[in-house]
Design an enzyme around this catalytic site. Structure first.
Site, PDB file in Angstrom:
ATOM      1  N   ALA A 246       0.820  -1.214   0.000  1.00  0.00           N
ATOM      2  CA  ALA A 246       0.000   0.000   0.000  1.00  0.00           C
ATOM      3  C   ALA A 246       0.856   1.267   0.000  1.00  0.00           C
ATOM      4  O   ALA A 246       2.082   1.205   0.077  1.00  0.00           O
ATOM      5  CB  ALA A 246      -0.923  -0.005   1.210  1.00  0.00           C
ATOM      6  N   HIS A 247       0.177   2.409  -0.057  1.00  0.00           N
ATOM      7  CA  HIS A 247       0.871   3.699  -0.162  1.00  0.00           C
ATOM      8  C   HIS A 247       1.736   3.979   1.064  1.00  0.00           C
ATOM      9  O   HIS A 247       1.360   3.678   2.180  1.00  0.00           O
ATOM     10  CB  HIS A 247      -0.108   4.859  -0.405  1.00  0.00           C
ATOM     11  CG  HIS A 247      -1.278   4.943   0.499  1.00  0.00           C
ATOM     12  ND1 HIS A 247      -2.200   5.943   0.423  1.00  0.00           N
ATOM     13  CD2 HIS A 247      -1.700   4.150   1.501  1.00  0.00           C
ATOM     14  CE1 HIS A 247      -3.124   5.774   1.321  1.00  0.00           C
ATOM     15  NE2 HIS A 247      -2.845   4.700   1.990  1.00  0.00           N
ATOM     16  N   ASN A 248       2.896   4.576   0.773  1.00  0.00           N
ATOM     17  CA  ASN A 248       3.832   5.014   1.806  1.00  0.00           C
ATOM     18  C   ASN A 248       4.481   3.885   2.591  1.00  0.00           C
ATOM     19  O   ASN A 248       5.133   4.128   3.605  1.00  0.00           O
ATOM     20  CB  ASN A 248       3.152   6.004   2.777  1.00  0.00           C
ATOM     21  CG  ASN A 248       2.726   7.274   2.083  1.00  0.00           C
ATOM     22  OD1 ASN A 248       1.662   7.338   1.481  1.00  0.00           O
ATOM     23  ND2 ASN A 248       3.560   8.285   2.130  1.00  0.00           N
TER      24      ASN A 248
END
Lengths: 362, 362, 362
Positions: A246-248
């Site tokens: 997922a993001h980050n």
């Protein structure tokens, strides 16, 4: 490994292999080796390896022409190479004997390459592959047919991008990276703010993804771009099929993520971590270096370096094992408990225990 | 079923349907049937089926023009077909009434088909589909637009390959196989050897994949090629979306793998096995014929034929049910246990039990 | 939000932002803002936001040029905007400062658009994108390169369809829908009838899929078409990567499905439901409005509105927590139980309890 495999369908004498693989040969060094196989499927011309003493019978029965065996052992009935690590030496032999399919360098006439893209020497761009404005593809990289490279993507030298991969704008891919078919790098992260009316306000995902050198990503896996900043997969990490990062998220070096694992937003994963298949990591956690996470675990808290955990929610592996040794006993335990309580009541009666306030009773 | 549906948008009289489906008609055989629907959504012209006696009220309320009912029953208010297996007969009626979309035979002018590929008669190759050197596509097969067929792939007669499918080099696909959009067949298996410095050495994945006849694979599923030898999915097996089959796995005939299931390397799955959704199978296991595995199970040991298991780690279904009947009782059990122990201590005191060595105490 | 971001790489004075975002400015309104970032990564020209009082130190240390803070607070060392909901106001600032990449309107010369397709004004159709017969694409929609739109698909105005998306025949996509790379809408549902010989008879999947307005679907997710009727994803629902929605499922408005979640056939999900990652929902269930389902849960029964559940099989969250508080105690409980039983036996002996029939014993 410096040696290069011969072109075409290579074959080697055992002596040649010994020299290339830096091994000693025992038996007929002129034996011609044309392939590599498992013990059961090997035929004439194949080399195999002995994984351990318990496979000596299978090796005896095998139709292989030669074997790679541990340095301390011998195997008189077959020409052999002797290696400190027979499996690794076998893998290097396979690399010499097996030339994987790679398309010719050059840009296919049907490819759609932006005039502002920079394509390095020796690059292969397949049919119907799209390379967007300002993208850069490093020397010797291979873009198979039907790849979508959005604008300003950078792909390092020697990387291999298979069909139906999508790489979204501004993503940076290192050198010698392998992206298998259907991989998506840099899709928007899953970020929304709640509106008072129950609808969701999309948080712009203006960050990007960095895939460092020597990373491999399995078929149809997805690595989302950061909301702000970068999602990072560091050097040498290997990701299996259908994995979701997922993001980050920040995944450390040389980590292994087996199939269908998912890592939620902003979690940081250390170096040389192993996640077996279908693991889930909640968001904003820290997973330390060398952590091992058993298949299907659901990790709800940060994990210190060197731990081995399992379960949903995850437990230390020893606690998890103790729990599952115990679990099949619990149904009877509940029944046995009731019987024991009845016996205690009986004893209490026998002892003339009258406890009018119910003190001490259940 | 030998009967072929009429071309265009087909319609039939009930009598025609009865003849084609080998059923008896009861009521007006001239009733025109133009569609098939569920009980709730049926309208004029639709045929429906009665799944069981409890749906008679819903059938009464339905606006369908005809129904397929069990042979022993009757339904005077509607023209009916009587069938031994109403659901199967309904499905066959749907096949007559519903012509699924298929592109016209022929090679689209934009397709990129290698001059060394062999394309059988009646094959459809869609726009921007790539067929590599030496690939073979059997009679009547359909390659939708944007398919990537790597070199030397064989695709059997009558198979249907949807958009964005990738089939890697040397993979063999049988006859009447359906690969839904985004499927990846033959990506590299996930195999690495550890180097002393913590990096991973890729094990060449020089094997391939064999998909036998009548297999169906759901959208975005991935079936990896073998390290050596073959990953096999045998005849008649049906695989749902987002399923992962790892390298060197052997899936037996007529097995069902529901969505998001994953099978790790070298495991062998028998015939007519059913895995519900999100199941995980560890590597190198044997799953016997007719095994049923409940959704979300994690299988850690081989399973004998005919078993029904559930859980992570998997238990026999009866043990699993006993465990989960017990689980909600355990919180109170721990409290009750402490109370009972206090009562036993009380009794021990009453009996003047002084046990200075603590013998028999907890 | 009515305001439109400036073209190119936008920059604003803090005063301009205050007007557009309807906030008060405190400090130098002439400060130029060119970007937005998180507290740690912010540099000159960036605006940040203060998520709560505990981040005041980090804001003090940050190199940001301005901050968005809660209305009741002040922050003298930096020019600030004051907002009722700083995070939402920050997101709206990001929308002004960050123009996501969108290709130019127009049909790419290499695209394959059927002459019977209707393409609205301002639509972008990318390289090698295929639009089938009778398909309709609404005003301002973006089809990135390498998209496959089967015949008779409808795509609403303003929708964004990324590379390698497949949309099967007759599917209807609403307005302002975002489909990320690799999404598959309308693949056949997984439906088979058993034949007496163990093979499976495919149930034709003649239904379709409806994706309503403002839905977003993450990379490589799959939403299958209905057997009969429609699979529906209602207005404003957001779906993460690698999610599987099976045939005939109905997902209510404004629901969130996190990554790798799967919903089996014919289940109905309410409005504003939240499923965390890797959740599985069995078939034919009803999930009420506002239900929250913890990550990795396996839902085996319908759930009333407003519930919060976890586990496989799912329990009410409180029961689940009680169970997992108890689980680590059970191994010792079993041992302690045996000791207590021995003590009771000892007491029984002491009391001269001879129970020849074994009555009351375990």
């Amino acid at each position: 490994m410096k040696e290069k495999p011969k072109a075409g369908t290579p074959s080697y004498t055992l002596e040649e292999l010994a020299r290339l693989l830096e091994c000693k040969v025992e038996g007929d060094g002129a034996t011609v080796i044309t392939g590599a196989a498992g013990l059961e499927n090997a035929g004439k011309g194949d080399i195999v390896f002995l994984a351990g003493p318990k496979f000596r019978g299978a090796l005896e029965a095998s139709r292989a022409s030669a074997a790679i065996i541990p340095e301390g052992e011998s195997f008189p009935s077959l020409p052999v190479l002797k290696a400190a690590n027979p499996h690794l030496t076998f893998v290097r032999a396979v690399e010499l004997l097996f030339v994987p399919y790679r398309p010719e360098p050059g840009i296919h006439p049907t490819a759609s390459v932006s005039p502002t893209a920079k394509i390095g020497p020796g690059v292969s761009v397949g049919a119907f592959t799209v390379v967007g404005d300002g993208a850069e593809v490093g020397e010797g990289a291979v873009l198979f047919p039907l790849v979508s490279v959005y604008p300003r993507v950078k792909i390092g030298a020697g990387s291999i991008i298979h069909s139906h991969v999508s790489i979204r704008e501004d993503v940076r891919i290192g050198e010698r990276v392998i992206l298998h078919c259907g991989v998506v790098i840099g899709a928007d992260g899953f970020g929304f703010l709640p509106n008072p009316d129950g609808t969701h306000h999309k948080i712009p995902q203006k960050g990007t993804v960095i895939i460092e050198d020597d990373v491999e990503v399995g078929a149809n896996s997805t690595i989302d771009r950061a909301a702000l900043g970068e999602t990072i997969v560091r050097k040498g990490t290997k990701i299996d099929d259908l994995v979701m990062v997922a993001h980050n998220v920040d995944v450390g070096e040389n980590t292994l993520l087996a199939a269908q694992t998912g890592i939620a937003g902003s979690s940081r994963v250390g170096k040389n971590v192993i996640m077996a298949g279908q693991v889930g990591i909640a968001d904003h956690l820290e997973i330390g270096d060398r952590v091992i996470i058993a298949a299907k675990s659901g990790v709800t808290k940060s994990i210190p370096a060197g731990s081995f955990v399992a379960g949903v929610p995850h437990l230390d592996i020893l606690d998890w094992r103790k729990f599952w040794v115990t679990a099949p006993l619990l149904y009877d335990l509940v029944k046995d408990f009731k019987k024991l309580r009845a016996r205690v009541e009986e004893l209490e009666k026998k002892l003339g225990e009258k406890d009018p306030a119910g003190k001490g009773k259940l």
